[in-house]
Design an enzyme around this catalytic site. Structure first.
Site, mmCIF file in Angstrom:
data_model
loop_
_atom_site.group_PDB
_atom_site.id
_atom_site.type_symbol
_atom_site.label_atom_id
_atom_site.label_comp_id
_atom_site.label_asym_id
_atom_site.label_seq_id
_atom_site.Cartn_x
_atom_site.Cartn_y
_atom_site.Cartn_z
ATOM 1 C CG PHE A 15 -18.164 85.995 36.638
ATOM 2 C CD1 PHE A 15 -18.613 86.938 35.726
ATOM 3 C CD2 PHE A 15 -16.847 85.516 36.522
ATOM 4 C CE1 PHE A 15 -17.778 87.390 34.694
ATOM 5 C CE2 PHE A 15 -16.018 85.965 35.506
ATOM 6 C CZ PHE A 15 -16.482 86.883 34.590
ATOM 7 C CG ASP A 35 -25.359 78.948 42.701
ATOM 8 O OD1 ASP A 35 -25.022 79.273 43.856
ATOM 9 O OD2 ASP A 35 -24.674 79.207 41.703
ATOM 10 C CG PHE A 38 -20.443 80.353 49.360
ATOM 11 C CD1 PHE A 38 -20.545 80.934 50.617
ATOM 12 C CD2 PHE A 38 -19.169 80.168 48.831
ATOM 13 C CE1 PHE A 38 -19.409 81.323 51.327
ATOM 14 C CE2 PHE A 38 -18.041 80.548 49.544
ATOM 15 C CZ PHE A 38 -18.158 81.122 50.787
ATOM 16 N N GLY A 104 -21.215 60.757 39.533
ATOM 17 C CA GLY A 104 -22.183 59.681 39.775
ATOM 18 C C GLY A 104 -23.466 59.913 38.988
ATOM 19 C CE1 TYR A 147 -11.240 77.563 42.941
ATOM 20 C CE2 TYR A 147 -9.034 78.098 42.151
ATOM 21 C CZ TYR A 147 -10.398 78.015 41.937
ATOM 22 O OH TYR A 147 -10.926 78.390 40.724
ATOM 23 C CB THR A 177 -12.448 84.366 33.179
ATOM 24 O OG1 THR A 177 -11.662 83.358 32.545
ATOM 25 C CG2 THR A 177 -13.553 84.789 32.228
HETATM 26 P P1 NAD Z 1 -18.553 82.394 41.151
HETATM 27 O O1 NAD Z 1 -18.144 82.389 42.586
HETATM 28 O O2 NAD Z 1 -19.227 83.605 40.623
HETATM 29 O O3 NAD Z 1 -19.459 81.146 40.811
HETATM 30 C C1 NAD Z 1 -19.445 79.952 41.551
HETATM 31 C C2 NAD Z 1 -20.877 79.578 41.848
HETATM 32 O O4 NAD Z 1 -20.877 78.332 42.564
HETATM 33 C C3 NAD Z 1 -21.589 80.596 42.754
HETATM 34 O O5 NAD Z 1 -22.843 80.890 42.221
HETATM 35 C C4 NAD Z 1 -21.693 79.883 44.091
HETATM 36 O O6 NAD Z 1 -22.783 80.326 44.860
HETATM 37 C C5 NAD Z 1 -21.793 78.446 43.652
HETATM 38 N N1 NAD Z 1 -21.364 77.487 44.680
HETATM 39 C C6 NAD Z 1 -20.258 77.538 45.473
HETATM 40 N N2 NAD Z 1 -20.216 76.471 46.277
HETATM 41 C C7 NAD Z 1 -21.327 75.728 45.999
HETATM 42 C C8 NAD Z 1 -21.840 74.515 46.511
HETATM 43 N N3 NAD Z 1 -21.213 73.839 47.480
HETATM 44 N N4 NAD Z 1 -23.014 74.039 46.006
HETATM 45 C C9 NAD Z 1 -23.670 74.715 45.039
HETATM 46 N N5 NAD Z 1 -23.221 75.883 44.509
HETATM 47 C C10 NAD Z 1 -22.053 76.372 44.977
HETATM 48 O O7 NAD Z 1 -17.211 82.082 40.319
HETATM 49 P P2 NAD Z 1 -16.980 81.994 38.760
HETATM 50 O O8 NAD Z 1 -15.861 82.918 38.453
HETATM 51 O O9 NAD Z 1 -18.232 82.091 37.990
HETATM 52 O O10 NAD Z 1 -16.380 80.516 38.649
HETATM 53 C C11 NAD Z 1 -17.128 79.424 38.126
HETATM 54 C C12 NAD Z 1 -16.229 78.199 38.038
HETATM 55 O O11 NAD Z 1 -15.117 78.457 37.183
HETATM 56 C C13 NAD Z 1 -15.651 77.777 39.408
HETATM 57 O O12 NAD Z 1 -15.644 76.375 39.495
HETATM 58 C C14 NAD Z 1 -14.232 78.283 39.347
HETATM 59 O O13 NAD Z 1 -13.356 77.515 40.148
HETATM 60 C C15 NAD Z 1 -13.913 78.169 37.865
HETATM 61 N N6 NAD Z 1 -12.854 79.124 37.485
HETATM 62 C C16 NAD Z 1 -13.130 80.456 37.353
HETATM 63 C C17 NAD Z 1 -12.088 81.335 37.036
HETATM 64 C C18 NAD Z 1 -12.316 82.820 36.872
HETATM 65 O O14 NAD Z 1 -11.358 83.552 36.624
HETATM 66 N N7 NAD Z 1 -13.528 83.330 36.966
HETATM 67 C C19 NAD Z 1 -10.805 80.850 36.863
HETATM 68 C C20 NAD Z 1 -10.568 79.493 37.031
HETATM 69 C C21 NAD Z 1 -11.601 78.628 37.314
#
Ligand code: NAD
Ligand code: UDP
Length: 324
Positions: A15, A35, A38, A104, A147, A177
């Site tokens: 996202f 990516d 997942f 790293g 988490y 967000t």
């Molecule tokens: P999302 O789930 O849409 O995006 C996460 C992405 O990481 C996905 O494309 C998923 O396929 C990929 N992913 C997951 N595990 C993986 C792995 N082991 N190796 C490679 N890729 C992997 O979520 P998002 O809302 O876009 O969040 C992005 C980041 O922002 C995350 O780290 C999340 O913890 C952080 N975050 C988001 C929010 C929010 O409200 N959206 C709030 C706090 C923190």
């Protein structure tokens, strides 16, 4: 920073990551999106595939990767409770081993690396609003711990690589967000309520709806994240990024019903274990160091998000990958 950068975005098909890639590609940087899909779909980045300055790598961040880059945005991690609780052990590995691997890589390449941390490091907070110096109230053995504790450990690793190895780090703590490209089946409150309202189905409030969240529109958030990456003052963070306008979950439900013109009712369900009662970012540090504050109100952001939900084909969106 005027020079063209080689930028790695882990979780770049998600996202937030996909929109970040789009912004970086548009301004001319060389972008590598990594990516394992997942919780995301290729459809989020297919429009970038024919750009000469965009590359897509299917890879899991728990495995080291050899690349040459100048900047790393580390976003890879499932973010929605239903997604990160799908395989809690893998969620922790992703946060901790993913952090070790990008750090790293940053150390070897002398790259700058930004960690997408979270308001969840504060757990169910006892102080309100949350300031960066608050150490949090996290249940280390509860269903959210994979988490919360994973992200806390990642922050520790970032700080230690910075102190020990002088790695150039940035830590942003992201508060809830929302916006276009959210996974429509991620189970998060905004996506659930919008889908339910557009289908004229009941909106499912967990508990009595008096718990609060402060919702930030995607574009405001990404602007702050990029400002943090490019900040040259030596400020590493952690810094809260979010919209301090605080709403109860019931208020959110009522607003979404109003904006969609839905005939949906509101129903109450069970409150999940360890669901934080209140959440609001104190953004004074972001204002001071980044000269940033969010501009898009919840009403305006929801209007844009609802408009996007009306355009998508839900058949394109699958639940989390099995055997992750
Ligand atoms: P999302 O789930 O849409 O995006 C996460 C992405 O990481 C996905 O494309 C998923 O396929 C990929 N992913 C997951 N595990 C993986 C792995 N082991 N190796 C490679 N890729 C992997 O979520 P998002 O809302 O876009 O969040 C992005 C980041 O922002 C995350 O780290 C999340 O913890 C952080 N975050 C988001 C929010 C929010 O409200 N959206 C709030 C706090 C923190
Ligand atoms: N929530 C809700 N109905 C839903 C989904 C979530 O009432 O259909 C509540 C949830 O219990 C929490 C808040 O909305 O209090 C935000 O949940 P979300 O999963 O979006 O994010 P987080 O809890 O991680 O902030």
């Amino acid at each position: 920073m005027n020079q063209k950068q080689r930028i790695l975005v882990t979780g770049g098909a998600g996202f937030l990551g996909s929109q970040l890639c789009e912004i970086l590609v548009a301004r001319g940087d060389d972008v590598i999106c990594l990516d394992n899909f997942f919780t995301s779909q290729k459809v989020n980045v297919t429009h970038l595939l024919d750009k000469p300055n965009f590359e897509l790598i299917r890879h899991d961040v728990i495995v080291p990767i050899w690349l040459e880059v100048d900047q790393i945005y580390n976003l890879a991690c499932p973010a929605a409770p239903g997604h990160y609780q799908y395989n809690p052990i893998k969620t922790m590995k992703t946060s901790v081993m993913g952090a070790i691997n990008v750090l790293g890589l940053a150390k070897r390449c002398n790259a700058r690396v930004l960690q997408a941390s979270t308001s969840e490091v504060y757990g169910d907070p006892e102080i309100h609003p949350q300031t960066e110096d608050y150490r949090g109230s996290v249940n280390p053995i509860g269903p959210r711990a994979c988490y919360d504790e994973g992200k806390r450990a990642a922050e520790t690793l970032f700080m230690e690589y910075h102190r020990m190895n002088k790695v150039d780090i940035r830590i942003v703590r992201i508060f809830n967000t929302y916006g276009p490209r959210m996974h429509p089946f991620d189970g998060r409150v905004v996506s659930n309520f919008i889908r339910q309202a557009l289908d004229n189905q009941p909106l499912t409030i967990f508990g009595d709806g008096s718990q609060t969240r402060s919702f930030c529109y995607r574009d405001d958030l990404l602007q702050a994240m990029i400002l943090m990456m490019e900040n040259e003052s030596g400020f590493t963070g952690p810094v809260n990024i979010g919209n301090p306008a605080e709403f109860t979950i019931r208020q959110l439900a009522e607003l979404i019903i109003e904006l969609t013109g839905s005939s949906s009712e509101i129903v109450e369900g069970e409150l999940p274990v360890d669901d934080p009662t209140r959440r609001q970012p104190d953004i004074r540090l972001a204002k001071q160091h980044l000269q940033w504050e969010p501009e898009i109100s919840l009403r305006e952001g929801l209007e844009k998000t609802i408009a996007w939900f009306k355009t998508i084909d839900l058949a394109h969106y699958h639940p989390p990958t099995p055997n992750y």
